[in-house]
Motif scaffolding. Structure first.
Motif, mmCIF file in Angstrom:
data_model
loop_
_atom_site.group_PDB
_atom_site.id
_atom_site.type_symbol
_atom_site.label_atom_id
_atom_site.label_comp_id
_atom_site.label_asym_id
_atom_site.label_seq_id
_atom_site.Cartn_x
_atom_site.Cartn_y
_atom_site.Cartn_z
ATOM 1 N N GLY A 110 0.796 -1.224 0.000
ATOM 2 C CA GLY A 110 0.000 0.000 0.000
ATOM 3 C C GLY A 110 0.826 1.269 0.000
ATOM 4 N N SER A 111 2.109 1.180 0.334
ATOM 5 C CA SER A 111 2.964 2.363 0.274
ATOM 6 C C SER A 111 4.331 2.061 -0.339
ATOM 7 C CB SER A 111 3.163 2.972 1.665
ATOM 8 O OG SER A 111 3.859 2.070 2.494
ATOM 9 N N ASP A 112 4.729 0.805 -0.371
ATOM 10 C CA ASP A 112 5.986 0.483 -1.028
ATOM 11 C C ASP A 112 5.903 -0.870 -1.714
ATOM 12 O OD1 ASP A 112 5.902 0.082 1.785
ATOM 13 O OD2 ASP A 112 7.977 -0.510 1.827
ATOM 14 N N ILE A 113 6.764 -1.006 -2.721
ATOM 15 C CA ILE A 113 6.857 -2.253 -3.464
ATOM 16 C C ILE A 113 8.244 -2.840 -3.240
ATOM 17 C CG2 ILE A 113 5.148 -1.631 -5.225
ATOM 18 C CD1 ILE A 113 7.425 -0.861 -7.081
ATOM 19 N N ILE A 114 8.391 -4.091 -3.555
ATOM 20 C CA ILE A 114 9.671 -4.774 -3.417
ATOM 21 C C ILE A 114 10.226 -5.002 -4.822
ATOM 22 C CG2 ILE A 114 10.850 -6.833 -2.542
ATOM 23 C CD1 ILE A 114 9.494 -5.110 -0.366
ATOM 24 N N ALA A 115 11.477 -4.583 -5.040
ATOM 25 C CA ALA A 115 12.110 -4.795 -6.348
ATOM 26 C C ALA A 115 12.230 -6.292 -6.618
ATOM 27 C CB ALA A 115 13.492 -4.144 -6.382
ATOM 28 N N PRO A 116 12.018 -6.707 -7.861
ATOM 29 C CA PRO A 116 12.120 -8.134 -8.204
ATOM 30 C C PRO A 116 13.516 -8.694 -7.932
ATOM 31 C CG PRO A 116 11.119 -6.883 -9.982
ATOM 32 C CD PRO A 116 11.634 -5.892 -9.002
ATOM 33 N N ASP A 117 13.594 -10.017 -7.826
ATOM 34 C CA ASP A 117 14.879 -10.685 -7.591
ATOM 35 C C ASP A 117 15.717 -10.774 -8.871
ATOM 36 O OD1 ASP A 117 14.405 -11.098 -4.885
ATOM 37 O OD2 ASP A 117 13.357 -12.980 -5.263
ATOM 38 N N GLU A 118 15.051 -10.925 -10.004
ATOM 39 C CA GLU A 118 15.762 -11.089 -11.280
ATOM 40 C C GLU A 118 16.277 -9.749 -11.797
ATOM 41 O OE1 GLU A 118 16.484 -13.896 -13.128
ATOM 42 O OE2 GLU A 118 15.869 -14.897 -11.279
ATOM 43 N N PRO A 119 17.552 -9.673 -12.210
ATOM 44 C CA PRO A 119 18.073 -8.441 -12.809
ATOM 45 C C PRO A 119 17.318 -8.104 -14.099
ATOM 46 C CG PRO A 119 19.859 -9.937 -12.248
ATOM 47 C CD PRO A 119 18.586 -10.703 -12.088
ATOM 48 N N GLY A 120 17.227 -6.822 -14.393
ATOM 49 C CA GLY A 120 16.573 -6.368 -15.615
ATOM 50 C C GLY A 120 15.898 -5.032 -15.412
ATOM 51 N N ILE A 121 15.256 -4.536 -16.470
ATOM 52 C CA ILE A 121 14.525 -3.274 -16.420
ATOM 53 C C ILE A 121 13.053 -3.583 -16.180
ATOM 54 C CG2 ILE A 121 13.803 -1.237 -17.727
ATOM 55 C CD1 ILE A 121 16.533 -1.312 -19.095
ATOM 56 N N TYR A 122 12.467 -2.880 -15.218
ATOM 57 C CA TYR A 122 11.064 -3.058 -14.868
ATOM 58 C C TYR A 122 10.364 -1.708 -14.922
ATOM 59 C CZ TYR A 122 12.504 -7.641 -13.266
ATOM 60 O OH TYR A 122 13.011 -8.921 -13.206
ATOM 61 N N ILE A 123 9.156 -1.708 -15.471
ATOM 62 C CA ILE A 123 8.372 -0.483 -15.622
ATOM 63 C C ILE A 123 7.135 -0.589 -14.744
ATOM 64 C CG2 ILE A 123 7.038 0.899 -17.263
ATOM 65 C CD1 ILE A 123 9.185 -0.049 -19.347
ATOM 66 N N TYR A 124 6.869 0.491 -13.999
ATOM 67 C CA TYR A 124 5.733 0.528 -13.086
ATOM 68 C C TYR A 124 4.799 1.663 -13.462
ATOM 69 C CZ TYR A 124 8.315 -2.729 -10.226
ATOM 70 O OH TYR A 124 8.986 -3.838 -9.788
ATOM 71 N N HIS A 125 3.514 1.418 -13.269
ATOM 72 C CA HIS A 125 2.490 2.422 -13.525
ATOM 73 C C HIS A 125 1.690 2.644 -12.248
ATOM 74 C CE1 HIS A 125 -1.596 3.711 -14.902
ATOM 75 N NE2 HIS A 125 -0.830 4.593 -15.497
ATOM 76 N N ILE A 126 1.562 3.907 -11.867
ATOM 77 C CA ILE A 126 0.765 4.294 -10.707
ATOM 78 C C ILE A 126 -0.510 4.934 -11.237
ATOM 79 C CG2 ILE A 126 0.635 5.781 -8.659
ATOM 80 C CD1 ILE A 126 3.745 5.821 -8.729
ATOM 81 N N HIS A 127 -1.652 4.479 -10.755
ATOM 82 C CA HIS A 127 -2.920 5.135 -11.071
ATOM 83 C C HIS A 127 -3.468 5.679 -9.761
ATOM 84 C CE1 HIS A 127 -6.743 6.099 -12.902
ATOM 85 N NE2 HIS A 127 -7.298 5.625 -11.800
#
Length: 168
Positions: A110-127
């Motif tokens: 609800g206030s923070d997310i956890i970065a994935p374990d796998e290396p790479g580029i990740y895109i997030y969208h906030i609505h």
């Protein structure tokens, strides 16, 4: 003479009021932090109303994923917490875009997310939604492996993901 002066002052105040209200025509950008580093957030499509108008703005890009690819990803460690603060919202949600057509829910509380374990580029969208309207925002991260700590005697050796060693 006094009547003209009062009319001029009232007109000037109304003009300033209309200009100020008209300028405040889009949602506030969320703050996104990874550790002590702020992550750049890109404004996406939104609808916003105030006392003088309603504005709906769409993005010239075709998808949220494309918007995310245009932002410079910030490096974060795998498993790192990413704090999201959306000012004054009634509610907000976060999606992780894997490709233009694949979306999943990230691990979040609800206030923070956890970065994935796998290396790479990740895109997030906030609505997010407010009394005045709603808006979408996008940010990108580049996940790198956390540096392992090897303890050998009294020397602590740190090896980062590029193989560079540091000794403490």
């Amino acid at each position: 003479m006094i009547l003209k002066g009062a009319f001029f002052i009232i007109t000037a105040i109304l003009l300033v009021f209309v200009l100020v209200i008209g300028v405040m025509g889009k949602p506030p950008l969320p703050t996104v932090m990874a550790g002590k580093y702020e992550i750049s957030v890109m404004q996406g499509p939104y609808c916003w109303k105030n006392l003088t108008n309603v504005a709906c703005v769409s993005s010239p890009l075709t998808s949220i994923y494309d918007i995310g690819l245009r932002s410079a990803p910030v490096e974060v460690k795998s498993g790192e917490r990413i704090y999201i603060n959306v000012k004054g919202e009634k509610m907000f949600s976060v999606d992780q875009w894997i490709s233009r057509y694949v979306v999943q829910q990230p691990e979040w509380n609800g206030s923070d997310i956890i970065a994935p374990d796998e290396p790479g580029i990740y895109i997030y969208h906030i609505h997010a939604e407010w009394e005045e309207g709603s808006g979408g925002f996008t940010f990108a991260i580049r996940v790198v492996q956390s540096a392992p700590v090897l303890i050998t005697g009294k020397i602590v050796e740190l090896v980062n993901c590029k193989g560079i060693k540091r000794f403490l």
